[in-house]
Scaffold this motif. Structure first.
Motif, PDB file in Angstrom:
ATOM      1  N   ASN A 141      -8.280   9.551   3.318  1.00 40.06           N
ATOM      2  CA  ASN A 141      -8.291   9.418   4.781  1.00 40.06           C
ATOM      3  C   ASN A 141      -9.391   8.467   5.224  1.00 40.06           C
ATOM      4  N   ILE A 142     -10.583   8.664   4.661  1.00 39.44           N
ATOM      5  CA  ILE A 142     -11.736   7.845   5.052  1.00 39.44           C
ATOM      6  C   ILE A 142     -11.552   6.391   4.608  1.00 39.44           C
ATOM      7  N   VAL A 143     -11.042   6.186   3.376  1.00 40.11           N
ATOM      8  CA  VAL A 143     -10.809   4.816   2.892  1.00 40.11           C
ATOM      9  C   VAL A 143      -9.750   4.127   3.751  1.00 40.11           C
ATOM     10  N   GLY A 144      -8.678   4.861   4.100  1.00 37.38           N
ATOM     11  CA  GLY A 144      -7.645   4.290   4.968  1.00 37.38           C
ATOM     12  C   GLY A 144      -8.199   3.940   6.346  1.00 37.38           C
ATOM     13  N   TYR A 145      -9.095   4.776   6.842  1.00 33.00           N
ATOM     14  CA  TYR A 145      -9.741   4.537   8.134  1.00 33.00           C
ATOM     15  C   TYR A 145     -10.615   3.287   8.063  1.00 33.00           C
ATOM     16  N   ILE A 146     -11.439   3.215   7.018  1.00 34.57           N
ATOM     17  CA  ILE A 146     -12.327   2.060   6.853  1.00 34.57           C
ATOM     18  C   ILE A 146     -11.521   0.775   6.713  1.00 34.57           C
ATOM     19  N   GLY A 147     -10.472   0.825   5.882  1.00 35.16           N
ATOM     20  CA  GLY A 147      -9.650  -0.361   5.665  1.00 35.16           C
ATOM     21  C   GLY A 147      -8.988  -0.843   6.944  1.00 35.16           C
ATOM     22  N   THR A 148      -8.499   0.085   7.761  1.00 36.20           N
ATOM     23  CA  THR A 148      -7.827  -0.299   9.005  1.00 36.20           C
ATOM     24  C   THR A 148      -8.813  -0.923   9.981  1.00 36.20           C
ATOM     25  N   VAL A 149     -10.003  -0.343  10.073  1.00 29.66           N
ATOM     26  CA  VAL A 149     -11.024  -0.899  10.972  1.00 29.66           C
ATOM     27  C   VAL A 149     -11.457  -2.282  10.495  1.00 29.66           C
ATOM     28  N   HIS A 150     -11.588  -2.452   9.163  1.00 28.36           N
ATOM     29  CA  HIS A 150     -12.146  -3.696   8.624  1.00 28.36           C
ATOM     30  C   HIS A 150     -11.112  -4.816   8.456  1.00 28.36           C
ATOM     31  N   ILE A 151      -9.963  -4.492   7.843  1.00 28.09           N
ATOM     32  CA  ILE A 151      -8.980  -5.554   7.571  1.00 28.09           C
ATOM     33  C   ILE A 151      -7.669  -5.362   8.323  1.00 28.09           C
ATOM     34  N   GLY A 152      -7.579  -4.284   9.102  1.00 32.43           N
ATOM     35  CA  GLY A 152      -6.379  -4.062   9.894  1.00 32.43           C
ATOM     36  C   GLY A 152      -5.243  -3.399   9.149  1.00 32.43           C
ATOM     37  N   ASP A 153      -5.499  -2.929   7.913  1.00 30.01           N
ATOM     38  CA  ASP A 153      -4.443  -2.282   7.124  1.00 30.01           C
ATOM     39  C   ASP A 153      -5.052  -1.174   6.270  1.00 30.01           C
ATOM     40  N   PHE A 154      -4.331  -0.067   6.166  1.00 30.02           N
ATOM     41  CA  PHE A 154      -4.821   1.082   5.393  1.00 30.02           C
ATOM     42  C   PHE A 154      -4.686   0.887   3.889  1.00 30.02           C
ATOM     43  N   ASN A 155      -3.797   0.001   3.457  1.00 25.88           N
ATOM     44  CA  ASN A 155      -3.510  -0.167   2.032  1.00 25.88           C
ATOM     45  C   ASN A 155      -4.480  -1.168   1.415  1.00 25.88           C
ATOM     46  N   TYR A 156      -5.519  -0.669   0.780  1.00 22.62           N
ATOM     47  CA  TYR A 156      -6.547  -1.543   0.212  1.00 22.62           C
ATOM     48  C   TYR A 156      -6.029  -2.390  -0.948  1.00 22.62           C
ATOM     49  N   VAL A 157      -4.909  -2.006  -1.541  1.00 20.79           N
ATOM     50  CA  VAL A 157      -4.362  -2.788  -2.661  1.00 20.79           C
ATOM     51  C   VAL A 157      -3.924  -4.168  -2.188  1.00 20.79           C
ATOM     52  N   LEU A 158      -3.424  -4.257  -0.970  1.00 20.36           N
ATOM     53  CA  LEU A 158      -3.037  -5.570  -0.437  1.00 20.36           C
ATOM     54  C   LEU A 158      -4.245  -6.497  -0.378  1.00 20.36           C
ATOM     55  N   TRP A 159      -5.408  -5.936  -0.061  1.00 20.79           N
ATOM     56  CA  TRP A 159      -6.643  -6.730  -0.080  1.00 20.79           C
ATOM     57  C   TRP A 159      -7.003  -7.113  -1.503  1.00 20.79           C
ATOM     58  N   MET A 160      -6.837  -6.181  -2.444  1.00 20.48           N
ATOM     59  CA  MET A 160      -7.168  -6.453  -3.842  1.00 20.48           C
ATOM     60  C   MET A 160      -6.303  -7.568  -4.414  1.00 20.48           C
ATOM     61  N   LEU A 161      -5.062  -7.671  -3.958  1.00 19.46           N
ATOM     62  CA  LEU A 161      -4.169  -8.725  -4.460  1.00 19.46           C
ATOM     63  C   LEU A 161      -4.683 -10.116  -4.114  1.00 19.46           C
ATOM     64  N   GLY A 162      -5.474 -10.212  -3.055  1.00 14.44           N
ATOM     65  CA  GLY A 162      -5.947 -11.521  -2.618  1.00 14.44           C
ATOM     66  C   GLY A 162      -7.327 -11.894  -3.121  1.00 14.44           C
ATOM     67  N   VAL A 163      -7.962 -11.038  -3.931  1.00 10.81           N
ATOM     68  CA  VAL A 163      -9.315 -11.327  -4.420  1.00 10.81           C
ATOM     69  C   VAL A 163      -9.265 -12.283  -5.603  1.00 10.81           C
ATOM     70  N   ASN A 164      -8.733 -11.832  -6.712  1.00  7.55           N
ATOM     71  CA  ASN A 164      -8.501 -12.674  -7.889  1.00  7.55           C
ATOM     72  C   ASN A 164      -7.513 -11.939  -8.788  1.00  7.55           C
ATOM     73  N   ILE A 165      -7.078 -12.575  -9.854  1.00  8.29           N
ATOM     74  CA  ILE A 165      -6.017 -12.008 -10.681  1.00  8.29           C
ATOM     75  C   ILE A 165      -6.432 -10.696 -11.344  1.00  8.29           C
ATOM     76  N   VAL A 166      -7.714 -10.608 -11.767  1.00  5.90           N
ATOM     77  CA  VAL A 166      -8.180  -9.388 -12.432  1.00  5.90           C
ATOM     78  C   VAL A 166      -8.164  -8.209 -11.461  1.00  5.90           C
ATOM     79  N   VAL A 167      -8.704  -8.420 -10.269  1.00  9.38           N
ATOM     80  CA  VAL A 167      -8.734  -7.358  -9.256  1.00  9.38           C
ATOM     81  C   VAL A 167      -7.316  -7.019  -8.813  1.00  9.38           C
ATOM     82  N   ALA A 168      -6.460  -8.051  -8.740  1.00  9.13           N
ATOM     83  CA  ALA A 168      -5.068  -7.822  -8.344  1.00  9.13           C
ATOM     84  C   ALA A 168      -4.357  -6.922  -9.354  1.00  9.13           C
ATOM     85  N   ILE A 169      -4.563  -7.210 -10.634  1.00 13.12           N
ATOM     86  CA  ILE A 169      -3.936  -6.388 -11.683  1.00 13.12           C
ATOM     87  C   ILE A 169      -4.467  -4.956 -11.614  1.00 13.12           C
TER      88      ILE A 169
END
Length: 478
Positions: free
Chosen positions: A281-309
């Motif tokens: 709940n808290i991670v989803g809250y933080i993610g929505t406030v910070h990047i506008g989306d609760f799914n932090y994996v979508l952010w991880m996909l855009g970091v680099n290939i290792v983080v995306a995997i």
């Protein structure tokens, strides 16, 4: 009655696979507290935790809540779920019965099929939806090199949802087969998946949440940013938190029957509702406030290939245990219910059937097209089904030998107190959710469950159920 007992014993031998679909889990087959604790950590890692955190953070135009109010909503909602789950877990641990068999004591031999239909549909819908969520992530990771669009939700009036590509469909089918296979293997396989991945899941979620806070400029800056949120009432917030997991609370019966002690019940419930889900709940809250989306994996996909995997692996394995549990429990709802009508199908076959149907639905956009409405309707009507069980065990059965396992297959076909109180609660839950909203934003499902609990106690003695129980109990000494 004797014929039912003889048929049940024969079926137990025929379909025995170590999962006790038609009989209580014996003490010798109970699982270690550690393994069950890890199952509940994995079970608790459901995407709804992130979604509800997003709701509290303003995702979807809800307005959200400032941080301290959001934390209070999580505490109140998860606290209510913890209590409900724990009390249901005590009943399961004491009796060793799955939800379907346990329902016979309050709904009747065939009447237990009524709440089980609700739970079977609910778990099938969750399995299909979670599979669709996994397919979406793999589709975002792989892309669409084939160039083939299998289905476009926009053609069905659903906007803002990415088209279903061939890659998404293939991902859903592949993981649907994997999840079905491990669910067929039973509780042992579910525990192995949880033991391996549950710790990693929590670590990644916490690390990403911390990164988001630091990217926001630190705790102070994040709180200042989140404090501007507003528009979501506390009552609606608590309702959302409770509604997101009430079905999981009911499903817990089928997991708690393997526990060795009541202390283990409280510990396992805490793993889900005090540890895992609040973190999500808290991670989803933080993610929505910070990047506008609760799914932090979508952010991880855009970091680099290792983080995306890492993100894709964590997302998939995190939901693996949850989807395993959906299929596992689905068979425990449908199997005994079919058996009460003379239709005998083994647990493994039922898992395969549900897994096949769920995989097809998941691959062809059930999540994208129907998830929200489907879960909302069933979620408002599902909580009352546990009220007769709790009222019967903790109130009616306290001074009787009502839960003697010799009576398991000797119940009347219909127990009217359970059927009537559940149907009243289910109808009221629907009405409270969609027709006559409750004051103070009270949660429709929980209020309906409380009414069902009271109704059961009030009408038990004026239905044939009380006299039937007295007769059955008196026959035990003969």
């Amino acid at each position: 009655m004797e014929e039912k007992n003889m048929q049940s014993e024969a079926l137990n031998k025929e379909f025995e696979d170590g999962e006790f679909m038609l009989e209580p889990v014996p003490v010798t087959a109970r699982r270690s507290t550690k393994s069950q604790f890890m199952v509940w950590i994995g079970f608790g890692y459901a995407v709804t935790g992130l979604i509800i955190g997003g709701t509290l953070g303003g995702y979807g135009g809800t307005g959200g809540l400032p941080p301290f109010q959001a934390v209070m909503a999580i505490i109140l909602g998860m606290g209510a779920l913890y209590l409900i789950t724990s009390f249901l877990g005590i009943v399961a641990q004491k009796t060793g019965l799955n939800l379907s068999l346990l329902s016979r004591f309050s709904y009747g031999y065939k009447g237990s099929a009524i709440p089980m239909i609700v739970m079977a549909l609910l778990t099938l819908g969750w399995f299909s939806s979670i599979l669709g969520m996994i397919g979406d992530i793999w589709g975002a990771f792989i892309g669409n090199p084939s160039g083939i669009i299998v289905l476009d939700p926009a053609n069905f009036g659903v906007t803002g949802v990415a088209p279903i590509t061939l890659e998404v469909v293939i991902s859903c089918i592949f993981w649907g087969i994997v999840f079905t296979y491990t669910a067929v293997r039973g509780m042992g396989a579910i525990e192995k998946v949880s033991d391996i991945f549950a710790p990693l899941i929590l670590i990644v979620a916490v690390v990403v949440g911390v990164i988001f806070v630091f990217q926001s400029g630190g705790v102070g800056s994040f709180i200042d940013e989140a404090s501007a949120l507003g528009g979501l009432g506390m009552g609606n917030a608590v309702t959302a938190v409770v509604g997101s997991w009430i079905a999981g609370a009911v499903m817990g019966v089928d997991l708690f029957r393997f526990n060795k002690s009541v202390k283990a019940v409280f510990g396992c419930a805490a793993a889900c509702f005090i540890l895992t889900n609040p973190i999500l709940n808290i991670v989803g809250y933080i993610g929505t406030v910070h990047i506008g989306d609760f799914n932090y994996v979508l952010w991880m996909l855009g970091v680099n290939i290792v983080v995306a995997i890492l993100g894709v692996v964590v997302w998939t394995t995190a939901l693996w245990t949850t989807d395993n549990s959906e299929l596992y429990c689905n068979a425990l709802y449908t199997g005994p219910s079919l058996n009460s009508f003379g239709i005998h199908v083994s647990r493994k076959k039922l898992v395969i059937i549900a897994g096949t149907i769920g995989t097809i639905l998941g691959a062809f956009a059930f999540y994208q097209l129907f998830f929200a409405k489907f879960i909302d309707i069933l979620g408002s009507m599902a909580p009352p089904l546990c009220a007769p069980i709790l009222a019967d065990y903790f109130i009616i059965g306290r001074s009787k030998d009502k839960y003697n396992m010799a009576l398991l297959n000797r119940h009347p076909n219909i127990r009217w107190a359970g059927v009537i109180s559940f149907l009243i609660g289910a109808v009221l839950g629907f009405l409270f959710q969609y027709v006559v909203p409750l004051p103070l934003d009270l949660p429709s499902g929980l209020v309906a469950m409380f009414i069902s609990f009271i109704v059961y106690i009030v009408i038990y003695k004026i239905t044939p159920d009380a006299k039937t129980d007295d007769k059955l109990i008196s026959e035990l000494s003969k």
